[in-house]
Motif scaffolding. Structure first.
Motif, short mmCIF file in Angstrom:
data_model
loop_
_atom_site.label_atom_id
_atom_site.label_comp_id
_atom_site.label_asym_id
_atom_site.label_seq_id
_atom_site.Cartn_x
_atom_site.Cartn_y
_atom_site.Cartn_z
N UNK A 7 1.48 -1.21 0.15
CA UNK A 7 0.16 0.17 -0.16
C UNK A 7 0.70 0.93 0.11
N UNK A 8 1.83 1.28 1.07
CA UNK A 8 3.32 2.92 1.27
C UNK A 8 3.51 2.89 -0.91
N UNK A 9 3.45 2.20 -1.35
CA UNK A 9 4.31 2.23 -2.79
C UNK A 9 3.15 2.61 -4.35
N UNK A 10 2.38 1.46 -4.04
CA UNK A 10 1.32 0.85 -5.12
C UNK A 10 2.48 -0.18 -5.82
N UNK A 11 2.01 -0.37 -6.52
CA UNK A 11 2.39 -1.24 -8.26
C UNK A 11 3.28 0.12 -9.10
N UNK A 12 4.48 -0.07 -9.46
CA UNK A 12 5.41 0.66 -10.42
C UNK A 12 5.70 -0.56 -11.53
N UNK A 13 5.78 -0.32 -12.65
CA UNK A 13 5.53 -1.16 -13.49
C UNK A 13 5.79 -1.19 -15.14
N UNK A 14 6.47 -1.61 -16.30
CA UNK A 14 5.92 -1.03 -17.38
C UNK A 14 5.61 -3.05 -18.33
N UNK A 15 5.68 -3.02 -19.25
CA UNK A 15 5.26 -3.94 -19.87
C UNK A 15 6.30 -4.18 -21.03
N UNK A 16 6.29 -5.06 -21.69
CA UNK A 16 7.39 -4.90 -22.52
C UNK A 16 7.68 -6.81 -23.24
N UNK A 29 8.22 -1.56 -25.75
CA UNK A 29 7.86 -1.23 -23.82
C UNK A 29 7.08 -0.15 -24.55
N UNK A 30 6.36 -0.26 -22.60
CA UNK A 30 5.58 0.97 -22.39
C UNK A 30 6.50 1.83 -20.93
N UNK A 31 5.70 2.73 -21.69
CA UNK A 31 6.44 3.93 -20.38
C UNK A 31 6.02 3.24 -19.02
N UNK A 32 7.01 3.39 -18.34
CA UNK A 32 6.69 3.43 -16.48
C UNK A 32 4.42 3.68 -16.25
N UNK A 33 5.43 2.76 -15.65
CA UNK A 33 3.27 2.70 -15.11
C UNK A 33 3.65 3.42 -12.88
N UNK A 34 2.37 4.05 -12.65
CA UNK A 34 2.60 3.10 -10.87
C UNK A 34 0.82 3.22 -10.95
N UNK A 35 0.55 1.85 -9.85
CA UNK A 35 -1.21 1.92 -10.27
C UNK A 35 -1.15 1.92 -8.36
N UNK A 36 -1.80 3.39 -6.87
CA UNK A 36 -2.27 3.58 -5.92
C UNK A 36 -3.06 2.09 -5.83
N UNK A 37 -2.98 2.13 -4.74
CA UNK A 37 -3.70 1.04 -3.86
C UNK A 37 -4.72 1.60 -3.34
N UNK A 38 -6.13 0.85 -3.25
CA UNK A 38 -6.75 1.52 -1.49
C UNK A 38 -6.82 0.46 -1.16
#
Length: 267
Positions: A113-122, A135-144
């Protein structure tokens, strides 16, 4: 502490379902190859059905909250097969990774929960092509967290001054009409707190200071993360005994305020 509905936040190319999210259960982390924030023109062949026959899958490459617990990400030219993604049959441009985040990352819920999920796809191999890297740009998904049901809520619900504490504000539940429908940059916060049961101390300052700006997480949700003993400069041997948060908008020093009291746990 963090965010919203059972679908995407509407805040970019990536999202997680369900949301609010139990990171100890199965979730799906999505990316939309057709969204401008994907920045993935070399993956557009995968935005159709079926994807290219010579390389059917795309792969998640992730680093927050940690590298995958099972074999990491692999090599840039040969992604870990455990990190392959699936194409959504209802929308070929949507790809997802299904996981139990605590198991996938080998991390406890608080860290996720602190960082969320950071990723790219390739592609399996991310080696550069004449037009760039596939590849994609870097993504960050926050979580509730599931526990966020009030207008203001902390995560964890029982927290201590040496814990990372995530404060979420749900503007959708705001009862003060002057503070309703805040824009992404509008939500400000300041604090009053007690140390060792003493008098209230106010921490309120320049609006340009990140300590007083809530981050917009989409769909009317805002958040901030802190380590209270550092954030409030609690002297060694002293104890934070009460924390009040005041949600407002510019200028910070002027009403209206939406006030909430958070009480640290006790050992």
């Amino acid at each position: 502490m963090l965010f919203t509905s059972l679908t995407a936040f509407g805040q970019g190319a990536s999202w997680v379902t369900p949301s609010p999210t139990d990171v100890t259960s199965v979730v799906r982390v999505y990316i939309d190859l057709s969204h401008p924030d994907c920045q993935c023109p070399l993956l557009q062949d995968w935005a159709v059905s079926p994807p290219p026959a010579d390389e059917q899958n795309l792969f998640m490459w992730t680093w927050q909250p940690a590298a995958p617990a099972s074999g990491g990400n692999g090599e840039w030219t040969s992604s870990n097969p455990n990190n392959d993604m699936q194409q959504d049959p209802d929308n070929p441009a949507h790809w997802y990774k299904e996981m139990v985040p605590t198991a996938f990352y080998g991390q406890d819920p608080g860290a996720i929960y602190a960082t969320g999920i950071s990723f790219l796809i390739k592609r399996k191999s991310g080696a550069a092509l004449p037009d760039g890297e596939p590849k994609s740009a870097d993504q960050n998904v926050p979580l509730v967290p599931l526990s966020c049901v009030d207008r203001v809520c902390p995560f964890p619900q029982k927290w201590f001054q040496d814990d990372y504490v995530f404060i979420t504000y749900d503007n959708n539940q705001e009862i003060n009409p002057v503070l309703q429908n805040l824009g992404p940059d509008d939500a400000k916060i300041f604090y009053r707190y007690r140390v060792d049961g003493g008098p209230l101390i106010t921490l309120q300052g320049d609006e340009s200071d990140a300590r007083f700006q809530l981050k917009y997480d989409g769909d009317g949700f805002f958040s901030i993360v802190m380590l209270p003993e550092e954030f409030f400069s609690i002297p060694e041997g002293s104890v934070l005994t009460q924390l009040q948060v005041f949600i407002t908008k510019s200028p910070i020093q002027v009403p209206p305020f939406s006030t909430w009291t958070l009480t640290p746990g006790c050992d």
